[in-house]
Design an enzyme around this catalytic site. Structure first.
Site, mmCIF file in Angstrom:
data_model
loop_
_atom_site.group_PDB
_atom_site.id
_atom_site.type_symbol
_atom_site.label_atom_id
_atom_site.label_comp_id
_atom_site.label_asym_id
_atom_site.label_seq_id
_atom_site.Cartn_x
_atom_site.Cartn_y
_atom_site.Cartn_z
ATOM 1 N N GLU A 34 -33.285 -65.227 1.371
ATOM 2 C CA GLU A 34 -32.997 -65.761 2.572
ATOM 3 C C GLU A 34 -33.856 -65.198 3.581
ATOM 4 O O GLU A 34 -34.447 -65.943 4.452
ATOM 5 C CB GLU A 34 -31.553 -65.345 2.801
ATOM 6 N N GLY A 78 -46.219 -63.709 8.078
ATOM 7 C CA GLY A 78 -45.811 -63.775 9.442
ATOM 8 C C GLY A 78 -44.639 -63.275 9.686
ATOM 9 O O GLY A 78 -43.757 -62.750 8.981
ATOM 10 N N TYR A 79 -43.947 -63.192 11.121
ATOM 11 C CA TYR A 79 -43.073 -62.856 11.558
ATOM 12 C C TYR A 79 -42.672 -61.664 11.011
ATOM 13 O O TYR A 79 -41.742 -61.471 10.430
ATOM 14 C CB TYR A 79 -41.748 -63.747 11.445
ATOM 15 N N TYR A 117 -26.614 -66.946 10.128
ATOM 16 C CA TYR A 117 -26.867 -67.976 9.068
ATOM 17 C C TYR A 117 -26.934 -67.243 7.471
ATOM 18 O O TYR A 117 -26.339 -67.370 6.624
ATOM 19 C CB TYR A 117 -28.131 -68.728 9.227
ATOM 20 N N ASP A 135 -28.318 -74.146 9.215
ATOM 21 C CA ASP A 135 -29.531 -73.963 9.273
ATOM 22 C C ASP A 135 -30.302 -75.275 10.075
ATOM 23 O O ASP A 135 -29.260 -76.244 10.252
ATOM 24 C CB ASP A 135 -30.425 -73.720 8.099
ATOM 25 N N CYS A 196 -32.017 -93.347 3.874
ATOM 26 C CA CYS A 196 -30.642 -93.932 4.205
ATOM 27 C C CYS A 196 -30.330 -95.218 3.413
ATOM 28 O O CYS A 196 -29.091 -95.242 3.012
ATOM 29 C CB CYS A 196 -31.016 -94.468 5.508
ATOM 30 N N CYS A 199 -28.422 -93.453 0.304
ATOM 31 C CA CYS A 199 -27.577 -92.241 0.591
ATOM 32 C C CYS A 199 -26.170 -92.293 0.245
ATOM 33 O O CYS A 199 -25.460 -93.480 0.864
ATOM 34 C CB CYS A 199 -27.891 -92.084 2.121
HETATM 35 FE FE1 SF4 Z 1 -29.675 -91.711 6.501
HETATM 36 FE FE2 SF4 Z 1 -27.777 -90.581 4.832
HETATM 37 FE FE3 SF4 Z 1 -29.152 -89.128 6.583
HETATM 38 FE FE4 SF4 Z 1 -27.274 -90.847 7.482
HETATM 39 S S1 SF4 Z 1 -26.967 -88.840 6.384
HETATM 40 S S2 SF4 Z 1 -29.384 -90.334 8.357
HETATM 41 S S3 SF4 Z 1 -27.629 -92.487 6.189
HETATM 42 S S4 SF4 Z 1 -29.988 -90.263 5.010
#
Ligand code: SF4
Length: 350
Positions: A34, A78-79, A117, A135, A196, A199
């Protein structure tokens, strides 16, 4: 388990990357991974994880190492404050805590270099504590799912993200849930071109419904980047060259570089300036001037040049803090990446 948690963990089962630290619950190895992965890409972090595991196989070996050995092993990541904190915390756990890691997030957060985190990651991955990791990947995913209009770097935005993260967190298997949510953010709900159309959350994701996924998370603060011109003085003999250890007030504290001056100078004025700034005896001539080298840090954009002056012999009274380093020993010193690049380019490593 919530429907969100179920979908997430199902996605993770099919899509997770096989990474070495996902096969262990040893808090030392999880902590190491981590800390290395903060501000570092996985491809780069992997080799450092293996190197540290080999050089310092357990917390006591890391604690017993000299700080310069740790910084040397860290070189290029780095860091460097991460490496120093890693070492200081290893010493504390090895001695005061007899090698036993604290087992709760609250106790882990008392250790140097372990923030919210990292404490949540260790507490959930190793001890099953229900503590959500937050994160950049998690922030992006939650900001999009709920189309959060608070900038994620303001107190309101941070509070909203934390509340959502705690509400959604799965009770049954916090370790897998936390791994899954970060992996999903990093591999599927990516900063650019999130997937998306493919998804599991597209039916409920508000940013997707608005057709504005990439607008989230909303950001407010901009990092101010300062430009610096550095001129490095490289005094060398046939056996070695002069270096100095950077002090605590420097961006590269504890690392070695060359004496330098900052500002805009004509090359012809620099030798005189070096001579007066560093009280150099006698007259000197430049034997080589490097091309301009660029180096980018989070808050700095550095333009550097290196001015080499050949000495017949070592200085009788070197400037305070200077150290003569023979070519055969340079590789043992922890160096900023910029200095390492220059030494390689000029063939200084024996
Ligand atoms: Fe797109 Fe899924 Fe992210 Fe929403 S959660 S922005 S649908 S990838």
């Amino acid at each position: 388990m919530s429907s969100f948690g179920k979908k997430l963990i199902a996605w993770y089962g099919k899509n997770k990357r096989d990474l070495p630290w996902r096969h262990t619950r040893d808090p030392y190895l999880v902590w190491l991974s981590e800390v290395i992965l903060q501000q570092t890409r996985i491809e780069q972090g992997l080799s450092y994880y293996f190197k540290f595991q080999k050089l310092f196989p357990d917390i006591h070996r890391l604690a017993d190492a000299h700080e310069e050995q740790v910084l040397k092993a860290w070189q290029g990541l780095g860091y460097y404050s991460r490496a120093k904190n890693l070492h200081a915390t290893a010493r504390l756990i090895s001695t005061d805590l007899k090698g036993e890691f604290p087992t709760t997030k609250a106790d882990l957060m008392n250790l140097k270099g372990i923030g919210d985190y990292t404490a949540s990651a260790i507490a959930s991955f190793c001890y099953g504590e229900k503590s959500p990791v937050i994160d950049g990947n998690v922030i992006r995913l939650l900001s999009r799912l709920y189309a959060l209009e608070f900038p994620s770097d303001t107190p309101e935005g941070k509070r909203a993200i934390r509340e959502l993260a705690e509400e959604l967190m799965d009770d049954d298997d916090p370790a897998t849930y936390n791994q899954a949510i970060m992996e999903f953010g990093s591999q599927h709900c990516t900063p650019k071109n999130p997937r998306c159309s493919d998804c599991p959350f597209s039916g409920s994701c508000r940013a997707f419904a608005l057709r504005e996924a990439e607008r989230y998370p909303v950001k407010k603060k901009r990092v101010v980047v300062r430009e610096m011109s550095l001129h490095y003085l490289v005094l060398k003999t046939t056996e070695g060259l002069y270096m100095r250890r950077r002090g605590n007030d420097s961006i590269w504290k504890g690392l070695y570089d060359f004496p330098s001056v900052e500002g805009e100078y004509e090359v012809k004025d620099l030798v005189a300036h070096f001579a007066s700034q560093f009280q150099l005896p006698g007259s000197f001539e430049l034997s080589h001037v490097s091309n301009e080298m660029k180096h980018i840090l989070t808050h700095r954009k550095i333009k550097a040049r290196f001015y080499e002056i050949r000495l017949k012999r070592q200085l009788m009274h070197p400037h305070h803090g200077w150290l003569f380093v023979s070519y055969s020993h340079i590789a043992q010193y922890p160096l900023p990446r910029l200095i390492d690049r220059y030494l390689i380019e000029r063939g200084f490593y024996a």
